[in-house]
Scaffold this motif. Structure first.
Motif, PDB file in Angstrom:
ATOM      1  N   PHE A  44      10.604  -7.628  13.166  1.00 15.18           N
ATOM      2  CA  PHE A  44      11.999  -7.163  13.090  1.00 15.18           C
ATOM      3  C   PHE A  44      12.585  -7.372  11.694  1.00 15.18           C
ATOM      4  N   GLY A  45      11.734  -7.250  10.672  1.00 14.51           N
ATOM      5  CA  GLY A  45      12.232  -7.340   9.307  1.00 14.51           C
ATOM      6  C   GLY A  45      12.644  -8.742   8.889  1.00 14.51           C
ATOM      7  N   GLN A  46      12.257  -9.765   9.690  1.00 13.44           N
ATOM      8  CA  GLN A  46      12.645 -11.137   9.318  1.00 13.44           C
ATOM      9  C   GLN A  46      11.851 -11.621   8.119  1.00 13.44           C
ATOM     10  N   GLU A  47      10.633 -11.096   7.978  1.00  8.27           N
ATOM     11  CA  GLU A  47       9.769 -11.489   6.865  1.00  8.27           C
ATOM     12  C   GLU A  47      10.194 -10.675   5.647  1.00  8.27           C
ATOM     13  N   LYS A  48      10.304 -11.330   4.501  1.00 13.25           N
ATOM     14  CA  LYS A  48      10.760 -10.600   3.309  1.00 13.25           C
ATOM     15  C   LYS A  48       9.599 -10.267   2.382  1.00 13.25           C
ATOM     16  N   ASP A  49       8.441 -10.840   2.622  1.00 10.43           N
ATOM     17  CA  ASP A  49       7.326 -10.620   1.716  1.00 10.43           C
ATOM     18  C   ASP A  49       6.009 -10.737   2.497  1.00 10.43           C
ATOM     19  N   LEU A  50       5.226  -9.680   2.483  1.00  9.40           N
ATOM     20  CA  LEU A  50       3.938  -9.719   3.196  1.00  9.40           C
ATOM     21  C   LEU A  50       2.768  -9.732   2.213  1.00  9.40           C
ATOM     22  N   ARG A  51       3.074 -10.062   0.939  1.00 11.05           N
ATOM     23  CA  ARG A  51       2.048 -10.011  -0.102  1.00 11.05           C
ATOM     24  C   ARG A  51       0.838 -10.885   0.257  1.00 11.05           C
ATOM     25  N   THR A  52       1.120 -12.126   0.726  1.00 14.56           N
ATOM     26  CA  THR A  52       0.014 -13.047   1.030  1.00 14.56           C
ATOM     27  C   THR A  52      -0.856 -12.483   2.150  1.00 14.56           C
ATOM     28  N   GLN A  53      -0.201 -12.045   3.225  1.00 16.72           N
ATOM     29  CA  GLN A  53      -0.950 -11.533   4.370  1.00 16.72           C
ATOM     30  C   GLN A  53      -1.795 -10.313   3.973  1.00 16.72           C
ATOM     31  N   ILE A  54      -1.183  -9.393   3.232  1.00 15.70           N
ATOM     32  CA  ILE A  54      -1.903  -8.171   2.848  1.00 15.70           C
ATOM     33  C   ILE A  54      -3.057  -8.523   1.908  1.00 15.70           C
ATOM     34  N   SER A  55      -2.800  -9.431   0.952  1.00 19.20           N
ATOM     35  CA  SER A  55      -3.854  -9.815   0.010  1.00 19.20           C
ATOM     36  C   SER A  55      -5.034 -10.453   0.743  1.00 19.20           C
ATOM     37  N   LYS A  56      -4.728 -11.273   1.737  1.00 14.99           N
ATOM     38  CA  LYS A  56      -5.806 -11.944   2.478  1.00 14.99           C
ATOM     39  C   LYS A  56      -6.635 -10.938   3.279  1.00 14.99           C
ATOM     40  N   LEU A  57      -5.967  -9.944   3.832  1.00 19.31           N
ATOM     41  CA  LEU A  57      -6.702  -8.919   4.588  1.00 19.31           C
ATOM     42  C   LEU A  57      -7.600  -8.127   3.643  1.00 19.31           C
ATOM     43  N   LYS A  58      -7.060  -7.868   2.449  1.00 19.71           N
ATOM     44  CA  LYS A  58      -7.846  -7.117   1.454  1.00 19.71           C
ATOM     45  C   LYS A  58      -9.067  -7.940   1.041  1.00 19.71           C
ATOM     46  N   GLU A  59      -8.817  -9.228   0.767  1.00 21.81           N
ATOM     47  CA  GLU A  59      -9.899 -10.125   0.349  1.00 21.81           C
ATOM     48  C   GLU A  59     -10.987 -10.231   1.419  1.00 21.81           C
ATOM     49  N   ALA A  60     -10.560 -10.209   2.692  1.00 18.88           N
ATOM     50  CA  ALA A  60     -11.517 -10.345   3.803  1.00 18.88           C
ATOM     51  C   ALA A  60     -12.372  -9.087   3.969  1.00 18.88           C
ATOM     52  N   GLY A  61     -12.041  -8.048   3.223  1.00 17.45           N
ATOM     53  CA  GLY A  61     -12.858  -6.830   3.251  1.00 17.45           C
ATOM     54  C   GLY A  61     -12.517  -5.863   4.366  1.00 17.45           C
ATOM     55  N   ALA A  62     -11.305  -5.956   4.885  1.00 18.97           N
ATOM     56  CA  ALA A  62     -10.909  -5.009   5.949  1.00 18.97           C
ATOM     57  C   ALA A  62     -10.761  -3.611   5.351  1.00 18.97           C
ATOM     58  N   SER A  63     -11.247  -2.605   6.068  1.00 19.49           N
ATOM     59  CA  SER A  63     -11.067  -1.244   5.564  1.00 19.49           C
ATOM     60  C   SER A  63     -10.029  -0.476   6.377  1.00 19.49           C
ATOM     61  N   ALA A  64      -9.449  -1.145   7.354  1.00 16.80           N
ATOM     62  CA  ALA A  64      -8.311  -0.574   8.079  1.00 16.80           C
ATOM     63  C   ALA A  64      -7.405  -1.725   8.514  1.00 16.80           C
ATOM     64  N   VAL A  65      -6.107  -1.442   8.570  1.00 21.78           N
ATOM     65  CA  VAL A  65      -5.142  -2.471   8.976  1.00 21.78           C
ATOM     66  C   VAL A  65      -4.287  -1.926  10.110  1.00 21.78           C
ATOM     67  N   ILE A  66      -4.200  -2.700  11.185  1.00 21.96           N
ATOM     68  CA  ILE A  66      -3.289  -2.301  12.266  1.00 21.96           C
ATOM     69  C   ILE A  66      -2.084  -3.240  12.236  1.00 21.96           C
ATOM     70  N   ASN A  67      -0.915  -2.655  12.102  1.00 24.67           N
ATOM     71  CA  ASN A  67       0.325  -3.436  12.036  1.00 24.67           C
ATOM     72  C   ASN A  67       1.061  -3.295  13.368  1.00 24.67           C
ATOM     73  N   SER A  68       1.295  -4.421  14.038  1.00 23.08           N
ATOM     74  CA  SER A  68       1.963  -4.328  15.347  1.00 23.08           C
ATOM     75  C   SER A  68       3.482  -4.404  15.243  1.00 23.08           C
ATOM     76  N   GLY A  69       4.008  -4.369  14.015  1.00 25.45           N
ATOM     77  CA  GLY A  69       5.456  -4.463  13.830  1.00 25.45           C
ATOM     78  C   GLY A  69       6.168  -3.135  13.993  1.00 25.45           C
ATOM     79  N   ILE A  70       7.475  -3.171  13.719  1.00 24.22           N
ATOM     80  CA  ILE A  70       8.291  -1.968  13.847  1.00 24.22           C
ATOM     81  C   ILE A  70       8.648  -1.434  12.456  1.00 24.22           C
ATOM     82  N   GLU A  71       9.574  -0.489  12.392  1.00 20.48           N
ATOM     83  CA  GLU A  71       9.861   0.213  11.133  1.00 20.48           C
ATOM     84  C   GLU A  71      10.015  -0.696   9.898  1.00 20.48           C
ATOM     85  N   PRO A  72      10.927  -1.702   9.921  1.00 20.65           N
ATOM     86  CA  PRO A  72      11.077  -2.515   8.702  1.00 20.65           C
ATOM     87  C   PRO A  72       9.795  -3.249   8.319  1.00 20.65           C
TER      88      PRO A  72
END
Lengths: 290, 357
Positions: free
Chosen positions: B201-229
């Motif tokens: 619900f947009g409570q998080e202001k920065d997803l840089r760490t999470q996205i970087s970790k997923l990238k580092e782990a070698g994921a080639s697709a990301v599923i986001n269970s959040g909403i618009e924000p």
């Protein structure tokens, strides 16, 4: 039917009164700019909810909620004993964020973001408080006890020492008062009552999750203390009633549905701003907010 | 200072007068209170908080349904309450709807509030339909659930990603029950999915760490269970990192606004959703809101269910909850939104998987 709605509001007033008078002890009488109060409220709520969900009687949850919160208050007072003003505010605010993060991430204990549903209503020596009227009696008794105990504390010798620490810590040390110890006791007592309020809240709403204890929930509490007036017990009662009841009349103004949400927020905020602008010392403030 | 105190005093007096006036009106049966003829539905949603984009859509859909029902001869009154996803406010709003407005039914949105009010509602015996993901509230006797089921939804997009050659998947898991359900669905297909959590619900202001970790782990697709924000934030950081990755989202993760802001990052993205409402319905929603809505599902769900609720209530003896429950439960399937009917009080829908090109 109307009574049921007012009983609900009266219960909220009682819970907020316990929270507010305990915060008043910490901020108003001891001069500790404590922004961690909502964390003690959360600790009390979770401790009590976890115990009652595991079959312990409500009285055990209630006392444990208060005692565990008080222990955390004592623990917090140790690293913050040399801090004052903004620094203390930041440290206690940090504490509330830590507690929030623990509630959110210790999933095995707290169920994390899913929260704890189905918290049982109080059952006291065979008498059930599942009915809201009975719950109001319980809340009222606890609110009155909390008020009287804190009122007694602030008018005792210990309370006068707290006020001296608030007004001039160096001077109080010069006359042989252990200000750090006094502040630690004050924080622990405030935390105890916040824990009691948390326990009451959990058993009333019957569902708690970390989002019920964010920094945003602290704002109405601070408003109560400021509007009531620092170090004013009578002011705290009146301000609690105002802050809890103020949003309610706004529900009855027949705004078109397209603006109902934002308009209520704007009016609510404007009234609060007016109060703060024209009554900076609060309704019965004895000392000035710095 | 004396004058100022008087001004403030007057403001509070006015507030008290409003309450007294309304209570007086209520007991005297004035201005539509009490002596009710109409069917009253309380709508509790977020109209001014982080999920207000959805609540606003719901309001429009409810108003649209009301207009049509009135045209068909039903006397309907809607009472909107805003709770900004705060449990305590939700309980106060619900108490007011039940005890003062005497509503016949409550339509509630989002899970934390739905949990908080469930005991209030069941104590008073007012039936409720909640538009949220949790299924546990269905245990309450007169509770209905609507909205998509995230588990099969996320499972379907994970399955399609696998068929399209994705071998490692990352999940941005919202810290909520819907996040859990989505993860369960993904793990049925990718048991070794890499998981990073965030506050929805947009409570998080920065997803840089999470996205970087997923990238580092070698994921080639990301599923986001959040909403618009949450989608806007995740895609912003994917763009900043220059990460080429397939994106998967839930029903309200990819909205028109998200599509407009991140067309490049969304190429080949998969989304599970309900059947799209018609352009004509969308324009009617837009005309009620007064601009283009950022979401139409809130409106569509309200538009679908309100006639079912109103017709059930009006065809049953007053307060006969068993009859109302039975009638709503047997609502006919509808092409609109791919509604298949209710199964044990849960609205069932055809899920649509869309690939964005």
């Amino acid at each position: 039917m109307i009574e049921a709605y007012f009983i609900h509001l009266a219960i909220l007033i009682c819970i907020y009164l316990i929270l507010a008078v305990s915060l008043q002890l910490s901020i108003g009488f001891t001069g500790q700019f404590n922004l961690g109060h909502i964390a003690f409220f959360a600790i009390g709520a979770y401790a009590s909810a976890l115990l009652t969900l595991n079959g312990f009687p409500f009285i055990v949850g209630l006392v444990a909620g208060g005692v565990i919160a008080a222990v955390f208050g004592l623990i917090l007072s140790y690293p913050t004993k040399k801090l004052k003003g903004d620094y203390l505010a930041l440290a206690t605010l940090g504490f509330s964020f830590v507690v929030y993060a623990i509630l959110l991430n210790w999933v095995e204990l707290t169920r994390g973001p899913l929260g704890l549903p189905g918290i049982p209503k109080p059952d006291f020596f065979g008498f059930s408080f599942s009915d809201n009227s009975a719950f109001l009696v319980l809340s009222l008794v606890l609110a009155v006890i909390s008020y009287l105990v804190i009122n007694r504390i602030v008018s005792s010798r210990f309370g006068r020492v707290l006020e001296s620490v608030r007004d001039d810590e160096l001077a109080s040390k010069t006359i042989g008062k252990n200000s750090e110890k006094m502040k630690a006791y004050s924080l622990a007592i405030a935390a105890f009552f916040a824990g009691i309020a948390g326990s009451l809240y959990a058993s009333y709403i019957t569902f708690i999750d970390p989002s019920s204890f964010t920094f945003l929930q602290l704002i109405p509490l601070l408003l109560i203390v400021i509007i009531g007036g620092l170090a004013s017990m009578e002011g705290t009662i009146i301000a609690t009633i105002i802050i809890v009841l103020l949003p309610e009349p706004l529900r009855f103004i027949g705004f078109p549905s397209s603006i109902v949400g934002p308009m209520r927020q704007i009016i609510y905020a404007s009234i609060l701003l007016l109060i703060l602008m024209y009554l900076p010392k609060g309704l019965f403030g004895k000392i000035k907010l710095e | 200072m004396g004058e100022m105190k008087m001004v403030i005093g007057v403001v509070f007096l006015l507030a008290l007068v409003i309450v007294a006036f309304n209570i007086g009106a209520s007991s005297l049966g004035l201005f539509g209170y009490s002596q009710k003829q109409s069917i009253k539905i309380g709508v509790v949603t977020d109209l001014s908080g982080s999920a207000s984009y959805w609540g606003e859509s719901t309001r429009a859909g409810a108003e649209l349904a009301k207009k049509e029902l009135i045209r068909e001869g039903y006397d309907v009154e809607l009472i909107f309450e805003d709770y900004r996803l705060d449990s305590k406010t939700a309980v106060s709003a619900t108490q007011k709807l039940i005890n003062l407005d005497d509503v016949d039914f409550i339509y509630f949105e989002f899970s934390p509030g739905a949990f908080a009010v469930s005991s209030v509602i069941s104590d008073t015996g007012v039936p409720q339909m909640y538009a949220a993901v949790p299924i546990s509230l269905l245990e309450k006797e007169y509770n209905f659930k609507t909205y998509v089921n995230y588990k099969p939804g996320c499972e379907s997009i994970a399955k399609l990603f696998k068929e399209q050659g994705i071998t490692k998947i990352g999940v941005l898991k919202a810290q909520s029950e819907f996040g859990e359900l989505c993860l369960e669905g993904v793990k049925d297909i990718f048991p070794d999915a890499v998981v990073q959590e965030f506050l929805p619900f947009g409570q998080e202001k920065d997803l840089r760490t999470q996205i970087s970790k997923l990238k580092e782990a070698g994921a080639s697709a990301v599923i986001n269970s959040g909403i618009e924000p949450d989608s806007l934030l995740a895609l912003k950081q994917i763009k900043e990192l220059g990460w080429i990755v397939r994106y998967g989202a839930t029903v309200d993760g990819i909205t028109d606004r998200v599509l407009l802001e991140f067309p490049g990052e969304l190429k080949g993205a998969l989304q599970f959703k309900l059947k799209e409402p018609s352009p004509e319905f969308k324009s009617r929603v837009d005309s009620i809101i007064g601009r283009k809505a950022s979401n139409y599902y809130g409106a569509a769900l309200a538009y679908l269910h309100f006639p079912q609720i109103i017709k059930a209530i009006s065809s049953c003896p007053k307060k006969d909850l068993n009859c109302i429950t039975k009638k709503i439960n047997s609502s006919q399937a509808d092409e609109f939104l791919g509604f298949k009917g209710f199964k044990n009080k849960e609205a069932m829908f055809d899920l649509v998987i869309e690939e964005i090109n």
